[in-house]
Design an enzyme around this catalytic site. Structure first.
Site, short mmCIF file in Angstrom:
data_model
loop_
_atom_site.label_atom_id
_atom_site.label_comp_id
_atom_site.label_asym_id
_atom_site.label_seq_id
_atom_site.Cartn_x
_atom_site.Cartn_y
_atom_site.Cartn_z
N GLU A 1 11.46 -2.72 41.74
CA GLU A 1 11.11 -2.71 40.31
C GLU A 1 9.59 -2.76 40.12
O GLU A 1 9.09 -2.61 39.02
CB GLU A 1 11.79 -3.88 39.58
CG GLU A 1 11.46 -5.28 40.10
CD GLU A 1 12.34 -5.71 41.28
OE1 GLU A 1 12.69 -4.86 42.12
OE2 GLU A 1 12.65 -6.92 41.35
N CYS B 1 5.67 -4.08 57.04
CA CYS B 1 6.58 -4.85 57.90
C CYS B 1 6.20 -4.72 59.37
O CYS B 1 6.64 -5.49 60.20
CB CYS B 1 8.01 -4.39 57.70
SG CYS B 1 8.21 -2.70 58.22
P1 NAD Z 1 12.33 -8.16 48.44
O1 NAD Z 1 13.32 -8.66 49.42
O2 NAD Z 1 11.78 -9.10 47.44
O3 NAD Z 1 12.95 -6.94 47.58
C1 NAD Z 1 13.58 -5.85 48.18
C2 NAD Z 1 14.61 -5.27 47.23
O4 NAD Z 1 15.60 -6.26 46.97
C3 NAD Z 1 14.06 -4.85 45.88
O5 NAD Z 1 14.64 -3.64 45.50
C4 NAD Z 1 14.47 -5.99 44.95
O6 NAD Z 1 14.73 -5.55 43.63
C5 NAD Z 1 15.74 -6.50 45.58
N1 NAD Z 1 15.93 -7.95 45.40
C6 NAD Z 1 14.96 -8.89 45.30
N2 NAD Z 1 15.51 -10.11 45.17
C7 NAD Z 1 16.85 -9.95 45.20
C8 NAD Z 1 17.97 -10.83 45.13
N3 NAD Z 1 17.80 -12.15 45.01
N4 NAD Z 1 19.20 -10.30 45.20
C9 NAD Z 1 19.38 -8.97 45.34
N5 NAD Z 1 18.36 -8.09 45.41
C10 NAD Z 1 17.11 -8.56 45.35
O7 NAD Z 1 11.15 -7.47 49.29
P2 NAD Z 1 9.76 -6.94 48.77
O8 NAD Z 1 8.88 -8.09 48.43
O9 NAD Z 1 9.95 -5.86 47.78
O10 NAD Z 1 9.22 -6.24 50.12
C11 NAD Z 1 8.54 -6.93 51.13
C12 NAD Z 1 9.49 -7.37 52.23
O11 NAD Z 1 10.16 -6.25 52.78
C13 NAD Z 1 8.76 -8.01 53.40
O12 NAD Z 1 9.50 -9.12 53.83
C14 NAD Z 1 8.75 -6.93 54.45
O13 NAD Z 1 8.65 -7.38 55.79
C15 NAD Z 1 10.06 -6.28 54.21
N6 NAD Z 1 10.09 -4.93 54.75
C16 NAD Z 1 10.80 -4.76 55.90
C17 NAD Z 1 10.83 -3.51 56.49
C18 NAD Z 1 11.58 -3.29 57.76
O14 NAD Z 1 11.71 -2.14 58.14
N7 NAD Z 1 12.10 -4.29 58.43
C19 NAD Z 1 10.14 -2.44 55.90
C20 NAD Z 1 9.45 -2.66 54.71
C21 NAD Z 1 9.43 -3.93 54.15
#
Ligand code: NAD
Length: 503
Positions: free
Chosen positions: A181, A286
């Site tokens: 978002e 990540c």
């Molecule tokens: P996030 O977990 O906050 O959000 C990811 C997605 O989940 C978003 O679309 C969000 O709307 C949704 N979301 C958030 N809270 C939620 C909840 N309580 N219930 C259901 N859905 C929910 O992550 P972020 O801050 O957007 O991204 C950063 C994170 O992503 C870091 O931890 C990073 O390491 C990780 N990441 C991992 C990889 C990988 O390949 N392992 C790649 C990119 C990013």
């Protein structure tokens, strides 16, 4: 945007067209200014219903479309993505903040997945055994699952969705993407261009919103599989909740990636690589290297001295200025969190060699900027080592041997990426063989696999059995069906056999 203009309202992409949203709205910020530039409508239940209806209607024809026809659309899509690279990168930088060149890098890595997906005719070929038994032939084929969904994080608004939907769609599924978002515009552009490339309506859809929309997706039994990328606590809960409804799930989580610097390493090369890997994209990757484990005091002293002068010289500013190395963080919350971690590091006894806090940029005072930070003498139990910080902080840990370095990495809860800098082939081989991490670099700081290999961490960096994109994606987005067929010659009936059939 001037303060008197009304922010643009972003909705969804359903059934091959943009769809204005009618649900409650969220602010989309420009992190370089701190201004709300756009509003994002969160999908209502009825809108999710609409998207599932569109994806479901499209599935029957798309699954029966010959793979080479799907590939022809993917070829056109690749060309359109390349022709529109600047517009997509501008959208990424405006909402994420990363420098334009970095946005270009992520988009190109995403396009590489589209290129790999263009080979779908070859990739989807089944397995065949003639004369598996007397007069019996047997074969396995890989059938599309149906409607599949992707839920993606803010840090790669184009590349991470493209880790998912090109392969899922190439395999014959229809796809619903729920982007972050915080930077949703790139996903909407990607969807529009796919339609322009000739993708039938309803095959690729984007639905916007937050946690509530994610939960609707997870609980809907008409959706067959979910690919998730985000932070570990959310990845774990997504894995559990979606699995309960019988979905296939891959949930990629957070990371803490260590680089080991051996005493024999080419230090200039290691420091150059670490600068990009630790501070590129403001550390919001990540695969970012957030810990440099230096073997030997002399290695550490030299590495810290070189790093310190380079970190102080980092050019920080709006991502639209191509001279800058690092843009802003994604949000005011992220800035606060990172400042808090720096305080924790100091409280716990680490030495802050470069302090990037309180960075004020004339003309961008409201932006979420921070300079590069370098901590020395970090120990394993400090929170700046144990937690994923997701910001421009590099921690130096001093150890006396490669085994000690490897034990620290192997004990960490995450296992996404790691690397070693050395000239010693035997040490590199030993490290690669025994390290408990999914993606390993030797003199390569960001060992992000190319599109023809799959991407995935170990331990709490991935929940599920299959990694993302590459060959694993064919297995993830299809279901194996195995046929066994016999055509006995006329009058060749065997009569009833009651023993278990065997050859
Ligand atoms: P996030 O977990 O906050 O959000 C990811 C997605 O989940 C978003 O679309 C969000 O709307 C949704 N979301 C958030 N809270 C939620 C909840 N309580 N219930 C259901 N859905 C929910 O992550 P972020 O801050 O957007 O991204 C950063 C994170 O992503 C870091 O931890 C990073 O390491 C990780 N990441 C991992 C990889 C990988 O390949 N392992 C790649 C990119 C990013």
């Amino acid at each position: 945007m001037s303060s008197t203009e009304t922010p643009e309202l972003l909705g969804h992409y359903i059934g091959g067209r943009e769809r204005a949203g009618s649900g409650e709205t969220l602010d989309v910020f420009n992190p370089a200014t701190g201004q709300v530039e756009k509003k994002l409508a969160c999908a209502l239940d009825a809108e999710l219903e609409e998207v599932i209806h569109a994806a479901s209607l499209a599935f029957a024809a798309w699954r029966n479309t010959p793979p080479q026809k799907r590939a022809q659309i993917l070829f056109r899509y690749k060309q359109l993505l390349e022709a529109n690279i600047d517009e997509i990168c501008q959208a990424i930088t405006a909402e994420h903040g990363k420098v334009l060149d970095d946005a270009r890098g992520e988009l190109i890595r995403g396009i590489e997945v589209v290129e790999y997906a263009c080979g779908i005719s070859e990739l989807l070929k089944g397995e065949h055994s003639k004369n598996a038994g007397p007069d019996i032939d047997s074969w396995s084929e890989f059938q599309a699952l149906g409607i599949v969904a992707g839920i993606t994080p803010f840090n790669f608004p184009a590349m991470v969705p493209m880790w998912m939907f090109p392969m899922a769609i190439a395999c014959g599924n229809t796809f619903i993407l729920k982007p972050s978002e915080r930077d949703p515009s790139a996903a909407l552009l990607l969807a529009k261009l796919f339609t322009e490339a000739g993708l039938p309506d309803g095959v690729f859809n984007v639905i916007n919103g937050d946690k509530r929309v994610v939960e609707l997706i997870l609980d809907d039994t008409r959706i067959q599989a979910v690919s998730f990328v985000g932070s570990t606590p959310i990845a774990e809960s997504i894995y559990q909740r979606a699995s309960k409804t019988g979905k296939r799930v891959q949930a990629l989580g957070g990371a803490k990636n260590h680089a080991v610097i051996m005493p024999d390493a080419d230090l200039d090369n290691a420091v150059n690589a670490l600068m990009g890997a630790a501070y590129g994209s403001c550390g919001e990757r990540c695969m970012a290297i957030s810990v440099a484990v230096c073997v030997g005091e002399e290695t550490a002293d030299k590495a810290v001295a070189q790093l310190a002068s380079r970190v102080k010289d980092l050019k920080v500013g709006p991502g639209t200025d191509i001279e800058n190395d690092m843009g802003p963080l994604i949000s005011a919350d992220a800035l606060e969190r990172i400042n808090d971690y720096i305080e924790q590091g100091l409280d716990q006894g680490a030495e802050l060699v470069v302090d990037g806090r309180n960075l004020q940029l004339a003309g961008n005072e409201g932006g979420y900027f921070i300079g590069g930070n370098l901590f020395d003498r970090v120990s394993e139990t400090m929170s700046i080592h144990s937690d994923e910080i997701f910001g421009p902080i590099l921690c130096v840990v001093r150890v006396q041997s490669l085994d000690q370095a490897m034990s620290i990495i192997n004990r960490h809860e995450y296992g996404n990426g790691t690397c070693i800098f050395t000239r010693d082939g035997a040490a590199a081989r030993y490290f690669s063989d025994h390290i408990q991490v999914g993606m390993v670099g030797v003199n390569v700081a960001l060992p992000v696999p190319v599109a023809s290999h799959s991407f995935g961490g170990w331990k709490r960096s991935l929940f599920g059995d299959l990694s993302i994109y590459g060959p694993d994606s064919i297995r993830f987005y299809t279901r194996r069906k195995t046929m066994t067929q016999k055509w006995p010659a006329q009058g060749d009936s065997e009569g009833a056999r009651f023993s278990f059939p065997s050859s």
